[in-house]
Design a protein around this motif. Structure first.
Motif, PDB file in Angstrom:
ATOM      1  N   GLN A  94       0.905  -1.081  -0.011  1.00 27.72           N
ATOM      2  CA  GLN A  94       0.220   0.028   0.085  1.00 27.72           C
ATOM      3  C   GLN A  94       0.913   1.343  -0.099  1.00 27.72           C
ATOM      4  N   LEU A  97       2.278   1.649  -3.540  1.00 25.94           N
ATOM      5  CA  LEU A  97       1.524   1.941  -4.858  1.00 25.94           C
ATOM      6  C   LEU A  97       1.286   3.526  -4.464  1.00 25.94           C
ATOM      7  N   ARG A  98       1.134   3.934  -3.353  1.00 23.23           N
ATOM      8  CA  ARG A  98       0.996   5.484  -3.207  1.00 23.23           C
ATOM      9  C   ARG A  98       2.292   6.158  -3.783  1.00 23.23           C
ATOM     10  N   GLU A 101       1.850   6.007  -7.675  1.00 18.29           N
ATOM     11  CA  GLU A 101       0.714   6.642  -8.435  1.00 18.29           C
ATOM     12  C   GLU A 101       1.123   7.634  -9.524  1.00 18.29           C
ATOM     13  N   VAL A 111      -0.435  -0.459 -11.209  1.00 15.39           N
ATOM     14  CA  VAL A 111      -0.788   0.114 -10.197  1.00 15.39           C
ATOM     15  C   VAL A 111      -2.083  -0.316  -9.599  1.00 15.39           C
ATOM     16  N   GLU A 112      -3.020  -0.065 -10.707  1.00 17.61           N
ATOM     17  CA  GLU A 112      -4.410  -0.212 -10.790  1.00 17.61           C
ATOM     18  C   GLU A 112      -4.668  -1.921 -10.306  1.00 17.61           C
ATOM     19  N   ARG A 115      -3.491  -2.494  -6.935  1.00 17.31           N
ATOM     20  CA  ARG A 115      -4.559  -2.219  -6.069  1.00 17.31           C
ATOM     21  C   ARG A 115      -5.840  -3.059  -6.052  1.00 17.31           C
ATOM     22  N   SER A 116      -6.214  -3.633  -7.192  1.00 18.64           N
ATOM     23  CA  SER A 116      -7.502  -4.546  -7.228  1.00 18.64           C
ATOM     24  C   SER A 116      -7.195  -5.918  -6.492  1.00 18.64           C
ATOM     25  N   ILE A 118      -4.745  -6.284  -4.169  1.00 17.17           N
ATOM     26  CA  ILE A 118      -4.657  -5.909  -2.608  1.00 17.17           C
ATOM     27  C   ILE A 118      -6.049  -5.776  -2.058  1.00 17.17           C
ATOM     28  N   SER A 119      -7.024  -5.163  -2.426  1.00 15.63           N
ATOM     29  CA  SER A 119      -8.391  -5.003  -2.112  1.00 15.63           C
ATOM     30  C   SER A 119      -8.858  -6.377  -1.834  1.00 15.63           C
TER      31      SER A 119
END
Length: 253
Positions: A94, A97-98, A101, A111-112, A115-116, A118-119
């Motif tokens: 996380q 990722l920040r 971006e 990254v997207e 992010r998916s 990780i979610s």
């Protein structure tokens, strides 16, 4: 005189015949009684051999179950370690990722994607917590129970059904493809009821060896089916988590 002698001889003959018949009857009765004793002895020896064989079989099954239990404990410890690693990795990713971006279009796509994933992994954490607390389920059912015969089968069925149905909703949010595996568990809940009924039939203290063996052989295979369906779901869930971790690694972030 001759008639008197004849009568005497006749009486002597009768006595001899009666004595012979008595002796024959005695030996005949003796032989019959001996045969009955030998037959009972053979039956007892046969029963002893059968019980010895059944005891050896039960000991072998017990050893196998102990090995399976030890293997399962090793797997649980390993999975718990993996969960801690996953949680640490999620926090670290996380942060990464920040920082990524603001990168290029290609990086943004990665990254997207990350992010998916990780979610999705975040949704897996509460599922993990629930399924590895499943060993406490039956313990919760026995709280305040001093006699196994006091357990209400209807309450047990409702409790387990609600538990796994609730988990199914959480699983559906994480990975809908895993919901049939949870349905399989729900369909096998009757095995827990069979197991409780089996425990309730446990022979009392002082029961004979034959009673204990007969009860042991009545152990319900449906309870094994319930446990196997739970372990199968755990394996499928962990495989899903592992595949997402690999996909996350492949993003290159």
């Amino acid at each position: 005189m001759t008639r008197s002698v004849s009568r005497t001889v006749f009486l002597a003959a009768v006595v001899v015949v009666a004595f012979a018949l008595g002796v024959s009857g005695y030996f005949l009765g003796y032989n019959t009684g001996r045969d009955e004793v030998l037959e009972e002895f053979r039956q007892l020896r046969s029963l002893n051999e059968r019980l010895s064989s059944e005891i050896e079989s039960l000991n072998a099954q017990l050893s196998k179950l102990r090995l399976e239990r030890d293997d399962l404990m090793v797997r649980v410890n390993s999975l718990q370690t993996n969960l801690a690693t996953i949680s640490n990795s999620v926090s670290e990713l996380q942060n990464r990722l920040r920082a990524a971006e603001a990168g290029s279009t290609e990086i943004n796509k990665r990254v997207e994607r990350a992010r998916s994933i990780i979610s999705s992994l975040e949704k897996a954490v509460p599922i993990y917590t629930q399924i590895f607390g499943r060993d406490n389920l039956l313990q919760l059912l026995f709280v305040g129970i001093t006699d196994i015969r006091q357990i209400n089968e209807t309450q047990v069925r409702i409790f387990l059904t609600n538990y796994w149905s609730g988990l199914k909703s959480t699983v559906a949010e994480y990975d809908p493809q895993l919901t049939p595996s949870v349905d399989r568990i729900i369909n096998n809940i009757g095995g827990v009821i069979d197991y409780i009924r089996w425990l309730q039939r446990q022979p009392p203290a002082g029961a004979s060896l034959e009673q204990i063996l007969r009860w042991s052989l009545e152990y319900p295979s449906s309870f094994d089916a319930y446990q196997e369906s739970v372990l199968r779901f755990v394996d499928e869930f962990m495989l899903s988590v592992s595949s997402k971790i690999i996909a996350l690694r492949d993003t290159g972030l």
